[in-house]
Design a protein around this motif. Structure first.
Motif, short mmCIF file in Angstrom:
data_model
loop_
_atom_site.label_atom_id
_atom_site.label_comp_id
_atom_site.label_asym_id
_atom_site.label_seq_id
_atom_site.Cartn_x
_atom_site.Cartn_y
_atom_site.Cartn_z
N ALA A 19 -26.66 16.63 -13.13
CA ALA A 19 -26.22 16.85 -11.74
C ALA A 19 -24.73 16.55 -11.63
CB ALA A 19 -27.01 15.97 -10.79
N LEU A 20 -24.15 16.93 -10.49
CA LEU A 20 -22.75 16.63 -10.24
C LEU A 20 -22.62 15.20 -9.74
CD1 LEU A 20 -21.73 19.97 -8.50
CD2 LEU A 20 -20.75 19.10 -10.64
N LYS A 21 -21.56 14.53 -10.13
CA LYS A 21 -21.32 13.16 -9.68
C LYS A 21 -20.24 13.18 -8.59
CE LYS A 21 -18.48 12.63 -13.85
NZ LYS A 21 -18.32 11.93 -15.12
N GLY A 22 -20.43 12.38 -7.58
CA GLY A 22 -19.47 12.34 -6.48
C GLY A 22 -20.14 12.67 -5.15
N ASN A 23 -19.43 12.42 -4.07
CA ASN A 23 -20.00 12.58 -2.74
C ASN A 23 -19.41 13.76 -1.97
OD1 ASN A 23 -21.70 10.28 -2.94
ND2 ASN A 23 -19.92 8.94 -2.57
N ARG A 24 -18.68 14.61 -2.63
CA ARG A 24 -18.13 15.77 -1.93
C ARG A 24 -19.27 16.64 -1.42
NH1 ARG A 24 -13.88 18.06 -6.23
NH2 ARG A 24 -14.31 19.95 -4.99
N GLU A 25 -19.07 17.22 -0.23
CA GLU A 25 -20.11 18.04 0.39
C GLU A 25 -20.50 19.22 -0.52
OE1 GLU A 25 -21.96 17.65 3.08
OE2 GLU A 25 -21.02 15.67 3.26
N GLU A 26 -19.51 19.77 -1.23
CA GLU A 26 -19.78 20.90 -2.14
C GLU A 26 -20.72 20.46 -3.25
OE1 GLU A 26 -17.43 23.77 -5.34
OE2 GLU A 26 -16.28 22.35 -4.08
N PHE A 27 -20.48 19.23 -3.76
CA PHE A 27 -21.31 18.71 -4.84
C PHE A 27 -22.74 18.43 -4.35
CE2 PHE A 27 -17.54 16.72 -7.37
CZ PHE A 27 -17.01 18.00 -7.54
N LYS A 28 -22.83 17.87 -3.12
CA LYS A 28 -24.15 17.57 -2.55
C LYS A 28 -24.96 18.87 -2.37
CE LYS A 28 -22.98 13.37 0.02
NZ LYS A 28 -22.88 12.77 1.38
N SER A 29 -24.28 19.93 -1.94
CA SER A 29 -24.95 21.22 -1.71
C SER A 29 -25.50 21.78 -3.01
CB SER A 29 -23.96 22.19 -1.08
OG SER A 29 -24.56 23.47 -0.93
N ILE A 30 -24.69 21.71 -4.08
CA ILE A 30 -25.13 22.22 -5.39
C ILE A 30 -26.29 21.38 -5.93
CG2 ILE A 30 -24.45 22.53 -7.80
CD1 ILE A 30 -21.68 23.37 -6.80
N ASN A 31 -26.18 20.04 -5.78
CA ASN A 31 -27.26 19.16 -6.27
C ASN A 31 -28.57 19.42 -5.52
OD1 ASN A 31 -25.74 17.92 -8.24
ND2 ASN A 31 -25.12 16.20 -6.94
N ASN A 32 -28.46 19.67 -4.19
CA ASN A 32 -29.66 20.00 -3.42
C ASN A 32 -30.28 21.31 -3.91
OD1 ASN A 32 -29.51 17.74 -1.81
ND2 ASN A 32 -28.27 18.75 -0.22
N TYR A 33 -29.41 22.26 -4.23
CA TYR A 33 -29.89 23.55 -4.76
C TYR A 33 -30.63 23.34 -6.09
CZ TYR A 33 -29.68 27.99 -7.26
OH TYR A 33 -30.00 29.10 -8.02
N LEU A 34 -30.06 22.48 -6.94
CA LEU A 34 -30.70 22.22 -8.23
C LEU A 34 -32.08 21.60 -8.04
CD1 LEU A 34 -27.70 20.88 -10.39
CD2 LEU A 34 -28.62 23.20 -10.28
N GLN A 35 -32.23 20.73 -7.04
CA GLN A 35 -33.54 20.13 -6.78
C GLN A 35 -34.54 21.18 -6.30
OE1 GLN A 35 -34.55 17.07 -7.64
NE2 GLN A 35 -32.50 17.04 -8.56
N GLU A 36 -34.06 22.13 -5.51
CA GLU A 36 -34.93 23.22 -5.06
C GLU A 36 -35.39 24.07 -6.25
OE1 GLU A 36 -32.73 25.39 -2.17
OE2 GLU A 36 -32.80 23.78 -0.65
N VAL A 37 -34.45 24.30 -7.17
CA VAL A 37 -34.79 25.05 -8.39
C VAL A 37 -35.83 24.29 -9.20
CG1 VAL A 37 -33.90 25.86 -10.62
CG2 VAL A 37 -32.59 26.28 -8.53
N ARG A 38 -35.64 22.96 -9.30
CA ARG A 38 -36.60 22.13 -10.04
C ARG A 38 -37.99 22.26 -9.44
NH1 ARG A 38 -35.96 17.77 -13.33
NH2 ARG A 38 -33.74 17.62 -12.78
N MET A 39 -38.09 22.21 -8.12
CA MET A 39 -39.38 22.32 -7.44
C MET A 39 -39.98 23.71 -7.65
SD MET A 39 -38.64 20.30 -3.86
CE MET A 39 -40.27 20.70 -3.25
N ALA A 40 -39.14 24.75 -7.61
CA ALA A 40 -39.63 26.12 -7.78
C ALA A 40 -40.17 26.34 -9.19
CB ALA A 40 -38.51 27.12 -7.48
#
Length: 409
Positions: free
Chosen positions: A55-76
């Motif tokens: 995952a991406l490290k850091g608290n930037r909103e862009e990073f949070k959005s990508i990490n959330n997407y990766l979790q959705e992919v994991r669930m799918a």
């Protein structure tokens, strides 16, 4: 489907595809240590990626959005795995990838290949041949259960090691339903059937690689046992007081003088005995195994046996020349007959066909081409198995040579 498969999802980057400080992200799906990569069409900064966490490290909103997407992919991806499992489908990293991308195609297994073959071959193969494929299939099921703790395998999982391990399993298998373990050629017959199945799968484009590419069959040449002239005469002349034993002896001797197999002689009808243009009696039939015509002139001993059973009451009930008796009983009675006659060989009914080829015909100067035709062989190479140089022939040839040398002197 394998019952003990490890399944995992991890996100990684391709540093070999870095462009302007950014790299693509991939989902790595692992099933039983086999991996498949799914491109996610996401670009991230190399310096911001945490490879351990995927995952991406850091608290930037862009990073949070990508990490959330990766979790959705994991669930799918996890959902694809669960659906395949619930539907009883064979599970692999590639199958999960296809399901996630919506490109899933029919994945064929070893059992589906055998089912397809057995269904399509039922109209072309005799049951006596087809049943051996069912036996091979049962051995495969036992092997897969023991080796992989599974009920089935994908065809693309077959490799050289699978074939080699199956051969080892067959050699070490201790049967409980019959008395003898498989010998070398028995093992090879099962391997040959699997090889034919794999060849069919390649033709159907169900599999791309050939697991038999580097495998070599290990067929051992065997000595085709037969009765000697003396042993045959001993059996012919032996008097039996029990009718069933006497009949089995006659059946066996008849085939020693005609070359017929058990199934062909037991189905022989009076219409199959005809008077040919040469004025002699011939047997005309077709081999049940191959449907190839059999045309054989009857020798005096065979004619004598036919006359003996002309009005047999048991045979009249089935409209056959000889009374119908199972192959199993025939072979059991032949063991008794051999013991009474003092014959030490392991006699089965098929030995009569060998005796016709070797002792009755070839050793008496009948050309191999003629013998091949009477045995209904499709290749003369099959008949050459019987073309052994017997002691009788050596003796006759050397006697002729001695005579010739004396004449020269």
């Amino acid at each position: 489907m394998r019952s003990s498969q490890s399944f995992g999802i991890h996100f990684t980057i391709r540093t070999d595809k870095v462009r302007e400080g950014k790299v693509p992200v991939y989902a790595c799906v692992t099933v039983s240590r086999l991996r498949s990569y799914i491109a996610l069409k996401q670009l991230v900064e190399v310096k911001s990626w945490d490879n351990a966490k995927g995952a991406l490290k850091g608290n930037r909103e862009e990073f949070k959005s990508i990490n959330n997407y990766l979790q959705e992919v994991r669930m799918a991806i996890g959902t694809c795995y669960q659906q395949l499992n619930l539907k009883g489908k064979m599970i692999s990293a590639e199958a999960i990838k296809d399901a996630f991308l919506g490109t899933a195609k029919e994945v064929h297994t070893l059992s589906s290949l055998f089912e397809y073959h057995n269904e399509t071959a039922a109209s072309t193969l005799k049951w006596s041949t087809l049943k051996h494929y069912y036996v091979t299939q049962r051995y495969l099921v036992k092997f897969i259960q023991k080796q992989f703790k599974s009920a089935d395998l994908y065809l693309h999982e077959l490799d050289y090691k699978f074939i080699y391990d199956f051969e080892t399993f067959l050699r070490n298998h201790k049967p409980v339903d019959h008395q003898k373990p498989l010998n070398n050629n028995g093992v090879m017959k099962h391997i040959i059937r699997v090889k034919k199945m794999v060849h069919l799968a390649i033709q159907l484009e169900w599999i791309s690689k050939n697991p038999f590419a580097n495998y070599k069959l290990k067929i051992q040449k065997v000595n085709r046992e037969h009765l000697s002239e003396k042993e045959l005469k001993t059996m012919e002349n032996k008097v039996f007081d029990i009718d069933r034993i006497d009949m089995i002896r006659d059946l066996f001797v008849f085939c020693c003088y005609t070359g017929l197999t058990y199934v062909d002689v037991i189905n022989l009808k009076h219409d199959n005995i005809v008077e040919a243009a040469d004025g002699e009696m011939w047997v005309r039939t077709c081999r049940q195994k191959t449907d190839i015509p059999v045309n054989t002139p009857l020798l005096p001993k065979a004619v004598e046996i036919l006359k003996k059973y002309k009005d047999n009451q048991r045979a009249l009930l089935t409209n056959t020349i000889f009374p119908v008796v199972s192959n199993q009983k025939v072979n059991a009675y032949l063991k008794e007959i051999a013991e009474v006659c003092g014959i030490k060989k392991n006699i089965t009914f098929h030995l009569a066909r060998h005796t016709f080829a070797t002792t009755v015909t070839l050793s008496n100067g009948v050309p191999i081409e003629t013998v091949s035709k009477m045995l209904a062989h499709t290749k003369i190479a099959t008949t050459q198995i019987y073309a052994k140089v017997l002691e009788k022939k050596i003796s006759e040839d050397m006697a002729a040579l001695r005579k010739k040398l004396k004449e020269v002197v």
